[in-house]
Design an enzyme around this catalytic site. Sequence first.
Site, PDB file in Angstrom:
ATOM      1  CG  HIS A 122      -3.921   0.617  -8.185  1.00 32.04           C
ATOM      2  ND1 HIS A 122      -5.267   0.544  -7.930  1.00 32.04           N
ATOM      3  CD2 HIS A 122      -3.407   1.473  -7.276  1.00 32.04           C
ATOM      4  CE1 HIS A 122      -5.549   1.339  -6.917  1.00 32.04           C
ATOM      5  NE2 HIS A 122      -4.436   1.908  -6.495  1.00 32.04           N
ATOM      6  CG  HIS A 162      -2.060   0.851   1.289  1.00 35.09           C
ATOM      7  ND1 HIS A 162      -2.406   1.695   0.270  1.00 35.09           N
ATOM      8  CD2 HIS A 162      -2.950   1.109   2.292  1.00 35.09           C
ATOM      9  CE1 HIS A 162      -3.460   2.417   0.616  1.00 35.09           C
ATOM     10  NE2 HIS A 162      -3.806   2.080   1.857  1.00 35.09           N
ATOM     11  CG  ASP A 179       3.168   5.019  -3.756  1.00 37.84           C
ATOM     12  OD1 ASP A 179       3.128   6.229  -3.479  1.00 37.84           O
ATOM     13  OD2 ASP A 179       2.549   4.148  -3.129  1.00 37.84           O
TER      14      ASP A 179
HETATM   15  N1  ACO Z   1       5.436  -6.893 -10.400  1.00 35.75           N
HETATM   16  C1  ACO Z   1       5.328  -8.130 -10.954  1.00 35.75           C
HETATM   17  N2  ACO Z   1       4.201  -8.840 -11.021  1.00 35.75           N
HETATM   18  C2  ACO Z   1       3.098  -8.283 -10.491  1.00 35.75           C
HETATM   19  C3  ACO Z   1       3.112  -7.002  -9.895  1.00 35.75           C
HETATM   20  C4  ACO Z   1       4.335  -6.309  -9.866  1.00 35.75           C
HETATM   21  N3  ACO Z   1       4.402  -5.087  -9.320  1.00 35.75           N
HETATM   22  N4  ACO Z   1       1.872  -6.709  -9.454  1.00 35.75           N
HETATM   23  C5  ACO Z   1       1.102  -7.754  -9.751  1.00 35.75           C
HETATM   24  N5  ACO Z   1       1.836  -8.705 -10.388  1.00 35.75           N
HETATM   25  C6  ACO Z   1       1.336 -10.002 -10.913  1.00 35.75           C
HETATM   26  C7  ACO Z   1       1.159 -11.000  -9.774  1.00 35.75           C
HETATM   27  O1  ACO Z   1       2.309 -11.781  -9.562  1.00 35.75           O
HETATM   28  C8  ACO Z   1      -0.017 -11.802 -10.265  1.00 35.75           C
HETATM   29  O2  ACO Z   1       0.476 -12.740 -11.209  1.00 35.75           O
HETATM   30  P1  ACO Z   1      -0.264 -14.171 -11.381  1.00 35.75           P
HETATM   31  O3  ACO Z   1      -1.597 -13.863 -11.978  1.00 35.75           O
HETATM   32  O4  ACO Z   1       0.641 -14.893 -12.320  1.00 35.75           O
HETATM   33  O5  ACO Z   1      -0.347 -14.790 -10.026  1.00 35.75           O
HETATM   34  C9  ACO Z   1      -0.874 -10.791 -11.027  1.00 35.75           C
HETATM   35  O6  ACO Z   1       0.035  -9.761 -11.452  1.00 35.75           O
HETATM   36  C10 ACO Z   1      -1.976 -10.167 -10.177  1.00 35.75           C
HETATM   37  O7  ACO Z   1      -1.383  -9.681  -8.991  1.00 35.75           O
HETATM   38  P2  ACO Z   1      -2.147  -9.551  -7.607  1.00 35.75           P
HETATM   39  O8  ACO Z   1      -1.152  -9.371  -6.512  1.00 35.75           O
HETATM   40  O9  ACO Z   1      -3.103 -10.699  -7.497  1.00 35.75           O
HETATM   41  O10 ACO Z   1      -2.962  -8.232  -7.875  1.00 35.75           O
HETATM   42  P3  ACO Z   1      -3.644  -7.355  -6.782  1.00 35.75           P
HETATM   43  O11 ACO Z   1      -4.638  -6.537  -7.498  1.00 35.75           O
HETATM   44  O12 ACO Z   1      -4.118  -8.197  -5.648  1.00 35.75           O
HETATM   45  O13 ACO Z   1      -2.426  -6.469  -6.231  1.00 35.75           O
HETATM   46  C11 ACO Z   1      -0.878  -4.748  -5.836  1.00 35.75           C
HETATM   47  C12 ACO Z   1      -2.235  -5.140  -6.471  1.00 35.75           C
HETATM   48  C13 ACO Z   1      -0.803  -5.206  -4.383  1.00 35.75           C
HETATM   49  C14 ACO Z   1      -0.759  -3.224  -5.876  1.00 35.75           C
HETATM   50  C15 ACO Z   1       0.254  -5.410  -6.680  1.00 35.75           C
HETATM   51  O14 ACO Z   1       0.180  -4.996  -8.025  1.00 35.75           O
HETATM   52  C16 ACO Z   1       1.643  -5.101  -6.108  1.00 35.75           C
HETATM   53  O15 ACO Z   1       2.098  -5.784  -5.196  1.00 35.75           O
HETATM   54  N6  ACO Z   1       2.340  -4.024  -6.642  1.00 35.75           N
HETATM   55  C17 ACO Z   1       3.624  -3.636  -6.110  1.00 35.75           C
HETATM   56  C18 ACO Z   1       3.427  -2.814  -4.829  1.00 35.75           C
HETATM   57  C19 ACO Z   1       2.887  -1.426  -5.083  1.00 35.75           C
HETATM   58  O16 ACO Z   1       3.361  -0.692  -5.941  1.00 35.75           O
HETATM   59  N7  ACO Z   1       1.900  -1.023  -4.266  1.00 35.75           N
HETATM   60  C20 ACO Z   1       1.312   0.317  -4.310  1.00 35.75           C
HETATM   61  C21 ACO Z   1      -0.108   0.258  -4.782  1.00 35.75           C
HETATM   62  S1  ACO Z   1      -0.727   1.903  -4.961  1.00 35.75           S
HETATM   63  C22 ACO Z   1      -1.081   2.380  -3.392  1.00 35.75           C
HETATM   64  O17 ACO Z   1      -1.400   1.628  -2.521  1.00 35.75           O
HETATM   65  C23 ACO Z   1      -0.963   3.787  -3.123  1.00 35.75           C
END
Ligand code: ACO
Length: 430
Positions: free
Chosen positions: A308, A267, A365
């Site tokens: 996201h 987050h 971010d």
């Molecule tokens: N890098 C690589 N792979 C990713 C990333 C990433 N940043 N984000 C998602 N994926 C992949 C996952 O591995 C997953 O792959 P799969 O389908 O093969 O299992 C798929 O994309 C879906 O990912 P989830 O984690 O299920 O997606 P969710 O919507 O639950 O998560 C989140 C969103 C937590 C923001 C995720 O994209 C992440 O961890 N990003 C990096 C952290 C980040 O930047 N957070 C800030 C968010 S903005 C905020 O809060 C202000």
Amino acid sequence: MTDKRVILSDESSGKSVELPVIQGSEGEPTLSIKGVPGELGYFTYDPGFTATASCTSTITFIDGGKGILRYRGYPIEQLAEQSTFLEVAYLLLNGELPAAAEYDEFLNDITYHTMVHEKLNTFIKGFHYDAHPMAMMAGVVGSLAAFYHEKLDMKDPAARMLAAKRMIAKMPTIAAACYRHHMGWPTSYPLNRLGFTERFLHMMFSVPAEEYEVSEVAARAFDLLFILHADHEQNASTSTVRLVGSTGANPYACVAAGISALWGPAHGGANEAVLNMLEQIGSVANIPKFVEKAKDRDDPFRLMGFGHRVYRNYDPRASIIRDAAHEVLNELGTSDPLMELAMELEQVALKDEYFIEKKLYPNVDFYSGIIYKALGIPKSMFTVMFAIARTVGWVAHWLEHCDNPTPIGRPRQVYSGPAERKYVPLSQRD
Ligand code: ACO
């Protein structure tokens, strides 16, 4: 509520239930599933609430597919270009942009609640000098309840609004005090003649030995970043604030819980994690290796600042922040190799099949840490900056919840532990 109904039938029991369709002023139609357990005898399963609305809200609208973000109907791009953080705060709290006299009164209210009780500074001094500022913030903001709890009549809308304004006003003072404690600098008090962001920068960076002149470029950049971070509907920390609020807890306790939720790297902690990641990547030559790591399911490495839960298209805040990062670096006359690295990483990822297919774009971010770094904010304070801005969203949602309360938040679970078994006394166990 609309006249439309969706019928859910269970062939095994022959029972069915009519589910009303709710249509908000914008966004997808939503099924009301409240009747399902009573009529069909099933609960519904939705881990991480990916498909479930927890409340109705009039504050913020997001269309993740189209990359739209609006506060009270106003597009984020217009607010970022034309408004100020405190005007946006007024809008989020009250639902309408203020008239001139209302705005003056609001500014005055915020300005005259910026000081904290001196005992709170004693509390901050109790922390070890290298405590993480988000840990300090959660503790100190929660402790505000100890200063104001007795006087807060939660049934009185005016008292609730006062608590909301107090938190918006005091958050920068507390944030700066946490930073100064880490630096070993003496307490700095809010200067009421300054504006909101100027006052914050003065509290952060002024030292008794020298005159401190607030940079206009820095103040403007902070104001913009605060606008962009002010609210984002039912994100994890705001949902936390609403959930805690549903118990009737006081607003300081609710916001302290929101701060803790925001700290997580998935987050608000992502802005700190992005900079760590860019430093770890080190040079443009290493980008392909790290992009491959991010795509490897067996490797826990993710591209921080990418992806996201809601945006499946570009996060509109990310493009505004990227342009602002360029402007700030230009105006300050500095360059940062991490900016070049971030831009190249973005380009490589955006062309990569894995990121295209999973609709992973830079989020808010990805570039914010680079601006904060250029403005002299240490990495461990990045998420604190986010918390200062998001306090507005947290208290706006808390006020909305108090005006239109949902029942206490109490999700169900699918129990998958052992079935009933008999206790065996210690002496009889193998
Ligand atoms: N890098 C690589 N792979 C990713 C990333 C990433 N940043 N984000 C998602 N994926 C992949 C996952 O591995 C997953 O792959 P799969 O389908 O093969 O299992 C798929 O994309 C879906 O990912 P989830 O984690 O299920 O997606 P969710 O919507 O639950 O998560 C989140 C969103 C937590 C923001 C995720 O994209 C992440 O961890 N990003 C990096 C952290 C980040 O930047 N957070 C800030 C968010 S903005 C905020 O809060 C202000």
